[in-house]
Structures are given as C-alpha cells and as structure tokens.
Write a protein that holds these residues in place. Sequence first.
Motif, PDB file in Angstrom:
ATOM      1  N   SER A  25       1.215  -0.725   0.212  1.00  0.00           N
ATOM      2  CA  SER A  25      -0.120   0.281   0.290  1.00  0.00           C
ATOM      3  C   SER A  25       0.946   1.705   0.074  1.00  0.00           C
ATOM      4  N   GLU A  29      -3.441   3.002   4.810  1.00  0.00           N
ATOM      5  CA  GLU A  29      -4.625   1.779   4.634  1.00  0.00           C
ATOM      6  C   GLU A  29      -4.083   0.839   3.637  1.00  0.00           C
ATOM      7  N   THR A  30      -4.830  -0.373   4.022  1.00  0.00           N
ATOM      8  CA  THR A  30      -4.817  -1.696   3.524  1.00  0.00           C
ATOM      9  C   THR A  30      -5.617  -2.245   2.820  1.00  0.00           C
ATOM     10  N   LYS A  31      -6.727  -1.216   1.890  1.00  0.00           N
ATOM     11  CA  LYS A  31      -7.472  -0.976   0.947  1.00  0.00           C
ATOM     12  C   LYS A  31      -6.683  -1.775   0.088  1.00  0.00           C
ATOM     13  N   PRO A  32      -7.648  -2.745  -1.077  1.00  0.00           N
ATOM     14  CA  PRO A  32      -6.672  -3.259  -1.937  1.00  0.00           C
ATOM     15  C   PRO A  32      -6.909  -2.566  -3.118  1.00  0.00           C
ATOM     16  N   VAL A  33      -7.604  -0.990  -3.429  1.00  0.00           N
ATOM     17  CA  VAL A  33      -7.872  -1.106  -4.179  1.00  0.00           C
ATOM     18  C   VAL A  33      -8.030   0.546  -4.282  1.00  0.00           C
ATOM     19  N   TYR A  34      -7.627   2.204  -4.170  1.00  0.00           N
ATOM     20  CA  TYR A  34      -7.555   3.212  -4.116  1.00  0.00           C
ATOM     21  C   TYR A  34      -7.514   4.171  -5.609  1.00  0.00           C
ATOM     22  N   ASN A  58      -3.124  -2.146  -4.924  1.00  0.00           N
ATOM     23  CA  ASN A  58      -1.701  -2.986  -3.768  1.00  0.00           C
ATOM     24  C   ASN A  58      -1.439  -4.207  -3.953  1.00  0.00           C
ATOM     25  N   GLU A  61      -2.870  -7.157  -1.440  1.00  0.00           N
ATOM     26  CA  GLU A  61      -4.003  -6.783  -0.354  1.00  0.00           C
ATOM     27  C   GLU A  61      -5.516  -7.759  -1.878  1.00  0.00           C
ATOM     28  N   ARG A  64      -8.082  -9.732  -1.233  1.00  0.00           N
ATOM     29  CA  ARG A  64      -9.447  -9.420  -1.135  1.00  0.00           C
ATOM     30  C   ARG A  64      -9.825  -8.276  -2.404  1.00  0.00           C
TER      31      ARG A  64
END
Length: 86
Positions: A25, A29-34, A58, A61, A64
């Motif tokens: 990332s 944050e630990t989102k898979p997509v921003y 990302n 992740e 997810r």
Amino acid sequence: MDTLSRGDKYNKLKDSYVIFLCLDSPFKETKPVYFFENMCREDTSIKLNDRAYKVFFNASEYDRIKDEEERAFLKYLKEHSPQSEI
C-alpha cells in the motif's frame, strides 16, 4: 498531450486513467484498490469533472480483490507465481 483543443468544452473530454501497480500500500490504509478523482479540497462535494482518474492497486491485498483475473495478476506481482492460464 492535449486532450482538448482551444475553446472546446469539458464535456468533450474522454476518460483518462493513470494506473499504479504497487507491491504494498502506498498509503497508511490496507485497501486493495484506491480510486481517486479531482475534487475541491474546501468542499469535497464539488468535483472537477475533468474525467481524469488515478487508480492504485495494492498487490499485498490481492486476496480481497473480487475479480478473478485482477486477483490472479496482483498475486503474480506479489508472489511471482502464476495462478491462472490467462
């Protein structure tokens, strides 16, 4: 490159994307997509509507990600082991 000629209206713009493939990332944050689009800092309900987008994937992740092909590609980026025939 210019996407509009002088005097053209914004509604003639086509969508443009800048895609970042990140192993981890780039944010806290630990989102898979921003997904980003341009908007006003003072009032985020006001969007520029310039149809310019930035998408950060990302790879850490990948599990997810719902789309199977995207997940397989990001897993490959992260682990260097192919999981798909694609």
